[in-house]
Design an enzyme around this catalytic site. Structure first.
Site, mmCIF file in Angstrom:
data_model
loop_
_atom_site.group_PDB
_atom_site.id
_atom_site.type_symbol
_atom_site.label_atom_id
_atom_site.label_comp_id
_atom_site.label_asym_id
_atom_site.label_seq_id
_atom_site.Cartn_x
_atom_site.Cartn_y
_atom_site.Cartn_z
ATOM 1 N NE ARG A 223 -39.881 60.084 10.756
ATOM 2 C CZ ARG A 223 -39.839 59.251 11.796
ATOM 3 N NH1 ARG A 223 -40.543 58.135 11.783
ATOM 4 N NH2 ARG A 223 -39.105 59.532 12.852
ATOM 5 C CG HIS A 271 -45.812 57.597 13.714
ATOM 6 N ND1 HIS A 271 -45.281 58.669 13.033
ATOM 7 C CD2 HIS A 271 -44.739 56.886 14.147
ATOM 8 C CE1 HIS A 271 -43.950 58.608 13.070
ATOM 9 N NE2 HIS A 271 -43.607 57.523 13.751
HETATM 10 P P1 NAP Z 1 -30.515 53.424 10.831
HETATM 11 O O1 NAP Z 1 -29.989 52.439 11.817
HETATM 12 O O2 NAP Z 1 -29.812 54.710 10.655
HETATM 13 O O3 NAP Z 1 -30.586 52.649 9.429
HETATM 14 C C1 NAP Z 1 -30.903 53.293 8.242
HETATM 15 C C2 NAP Z 1 -30.689 52.323 7.095
HETATM 16 O O4 NAP Z 1 -31.142 52.930 5.885
HETATM 17 C C3 NAP Z 1 -29.209 51.970 6.877
HETATM 18 O O5 NAP Z 1 -29.070 50.628 6.524
HETATM 19 C C4 NAP Z 1 -28.826 52.881 5.719
HETATM 20 O O6 NAP Z 1 -27.767 52.405 4.910
HETATM 21 C C5 NAP Z 1 -30.102 52.863 4.907
HETATM 22 N N1 NAP Z 1 -30.152 54.006 4.009
HETATM 23 C C6 NAP Z 1 -30.164 55.331 4.324
HETATM 24 N N2 NAP Z 1 -30.193 56.086 3.219
HETATM 25 C C7 NAP Z 1 -30.196 55.222 2.176
HETATM 26 C C8 NAP Z 1 -30.190 55.383 0.760
HETATM 27 N N3 NAP Z 1 -30.207 56.602 0.196
HETATM 28 N N4 NAP Z 1 -30.162 54.280 -0.004
HETATM 29 C C9 NAP Z 1 -30.139 53.046 0.547
HETATM 30 N N5 NAP Z 1 -30.136 52.818 1.885
HETATM 31 C C10 NAP Z 1 -30.154 53.901 2.678
HETATM 32 O O7 NAP Z 1 -32.032 53.770 11.155
HETATM 33 P P2 NAP Z 1 -33.081 52.878 11.971
HETATM 34 O O8 NAP Z 1 -32.867 53.011 13.416
HETATM 35 O O9 NAP Z 1 -33.096 51.524 11.372
HETATM 36 O O10 NAP Z 1 -34.434 53.646 11.631
HETATM 37 C C11 NAP Z 1 -34.898 53.774 10.301
HETATM 38 C C12 NAP Z 1 -36.104 54.668 10.264
HETATM 39 O O11 NAP Z 1 -37.229 53.994 10.805
HETATM 40 C C13 NAP Z 1 -36.019 55.935 11.095
HETATM 41 O O12 NAP Z 1 -35.292 56.939 10.452
HETATM 42 C C14 NAP Z 1 -37.474 56.312 11.261
HETATM 43 O O13 NAP Z 1 -37.856 57.128 10.181
HETATM 44 C C15 NAP Z 1 -38.198 54.973 11.145
HETATM 45 N N6 NAP Z 1 -38.833 54.597 12.416
HETATM 46 C C16 NAP Z 1 -40.196 54.545 12.446
HETATM 47 C C17 NAP Z 1 -40.838 54.170 13.607
HETATM 48 C C18 NAP Z 1 -42.325 54.030 13.635
HETATM 49 O O14 NAP Z 1 -42.899 53.803 14.698
HETATM 50 N N7 NAP Z 1 -42.994 54.132 12.513
HETATM 51 C C19 NAP Z 1 -40.094 53.861 14.755
HETATM 52 C C20 NAP Z 1 -38.704 53.933 14.684
HETATM 53 C C21 NAP Z 1 -38.084 54.296 13.503
HETATM 54 P P3 NAP Z 1 -26.297 52.188 5.533
HETATM 55 O O15 NAP Z 1 -26.438 50.968 6.417
HETATM 56 O O16 NAP Z 1 -25.469 51.924 4.361
HETATM 57 O O17 NAP Z 1 -25.992 53.433 6.303
HETATM 58 C C1 GLV Z 2 -40.606 57.033 15.482
HETATM 59 O O1 GLV Z 2 -41.136 57.210 14.427
HETATM 60 C C2 GLV Z 2 -39.194 57.168 15.699
HETATM 61 O O2 GLV Z 2 -38.507 57.645 14.791
HETATM 62 O O3 GLV Z 2 -38.725 56.828 16.799
#
Ligand code: NAP
Ligand code: GLV
Length: 308
Positions: A223, A271
């Site tokens: 983000r 994005h």
């Molecule tokens: P997720 O499965 O919820 O994983 C989040 C990870 O971040 C977990 O390992 C969590 O730790 C860690 N985390 C959260 N807060 C933290 C902190 N304060 N300190 C250290 N680690 C922390 O999320 P995801 O599905 O992987 O997605 C992650 C992000 O990617 C989304 O929220 C979104 O913003 C972004 N995204 C972007 C796109 C794009 O096209 N650019 C697409 C999809 C997603 P724990 O394992 O300990 O809970």
């Molecule tokens: C894209 O940024 C998503 O969070 O799916």
């Protein structure tokens, strides 16, 4: 079963979602999300604040996006209704491809060669082995762990960071606030895949960017709010950072006057690191709709207290 599709979707996208969901949930009836309307499940794609206000009988808010930061910032969100985020292996695989492209391009100097081509410069750059490149993946969730595994499979030295202890094969897993400065100080490339929360907003400020070794690069695929953009620009301009690969920004679409567009040390995407694909994600959403209507807990429920 009454479903509403709410959010920033073009006509083509909306049709693709409705077709895919109609196949997965043939009994679904589409209704307009308007105050007072009876809706069982709202399927939401980054909706504007207030769009879910006043819906009656709502049992689930199913995000079609992985990140729910904008959704959770909506003060009018109906209280007590479970929220589920999108977790689709196809999206995680797409993210891992983007992370690999960025790391590989930085490692082998392909962004530098693209610049050299524009300037008609013929110059070979030093060639390092993948196992000499230290990559930090911040966030070891669905996106981060998949990306980390992919990078390991290509020979990179990968360390990951999460809030709680995690295990990913062949990845050095660190967790907690105290570990971050240590990790940043020994990383050549940092790939950000954290959710945007109160704890992670503005994480990449001047102080943390200064912890990175001279010549390190940042890849932000999560983000725009994670980065203090003026501080990143200063770190690039001073030469402390070699390059930034940016998919996400404070303001999107990125305004044409933003200096990132034309910065020689920035490669940017609109994005597009990992788009939700209705063809696979509809089945994920449908499974959650069925679970909730059967009285079960939805998968991938957002922990409101944590913000992700
Ligand atoms: P997720 O499965 O919820 O994983 C989040 C990870 O971040 C977990 O390992 C969590 O730790 C860690 N985390 C959260 N807060 C933290 C902190 N304060 N300190 C250290 N680690 C922390 O999320 P995801 O599905 O992987 O997605 C992650 C992000 O990617 C989304 O929220 C979104 O913003 C972004 N995204 C972007 C796109 C794009 O096209 N650019 C697409 C999809 C997603 P724990 O394992 O300990 O809970
Ligand atoms: C894209 O940024 C998503 O969070 O799916």
């Amino acid at each position: 079963m009454k479903l509403a599709l709410v959010g920033q979707l073009g006509a083509g996208e909306r049709r693709a979602w409705q077709d895919a969901l109609a196949q997965a949930l043939p009994e679904a009836r589409w209704v307009e999300a308007a105050p007072g309307a009876e809706v069982d499940v709202a399927l939401v794609a980054n909706p504007s604040p207030g769009r879910l206000q006043g819906l009656q009988g709502l049992k689930l808010i199913q995000s079609l996006w992985a990140g729910v930061d904008r959704l959770l910032a909506d003060a009018t969100l109906p209280a007590g209704v479970p929220i589920a985020r999108m977790v689709d292996p196809a999206m995680s695989a797409a993210m891992a491809e983007t992370a690999l492209w960025a790391v590989l391009s930085l490692h082998r100097g392909f962004f530098d060669y693209a610049r050299q081509q524009r300037e008609a410069v013929w110059r070979q750059l030093p060639q390092r082995r993948a196992d000499e490149v230290r990559v930090a993946v911040l966030g070891l969730g669905e996106m981060g762990a998949t990306a980390a595994r992919r990078l390991v499979s290509q020979g990179y030295r990968v360390a990951g960071w999460s809030a709680r202890p995690r295990e990913v094969p062949d990845v050095e897993c660190l967790h907690g606030d105290a570990a971050l400065p240590v990790l940043l100080a020994r990383s050549d490339v940092v790939v950000n895949l954290l959710p945007l929360t109160a704890a992670t907003r503005g994480l990449f400020d001047a102080q943390r960017l200064a912890l990175l070794p001279e010549g390190a690069s940042l890849v932000n695929l999560a983000r725009g709010g994670h980065v203090v953009e003026a501080d990143l620009l200063a770190a690039l301009d001073s030469g402390h950072l070699r390059h930034a690969v940016l998919d996400v920004f404070q303001a999107e679409p990125l305004p044409s006057e933003n200096p990132f567009w034309r910065h020689p040390r920035v490669t940017l995407l609109p994005h597009a690191a990992a788009l939700t694909d209705a063809r696979s994600a509809a089945a994920v959403a449908a499974a959650n709709v069925r679970a909730v209507l059967a009285g079960d807990t939805p998968a991938h429920r957002v922990e409101i207290r944590r913000g992700y």
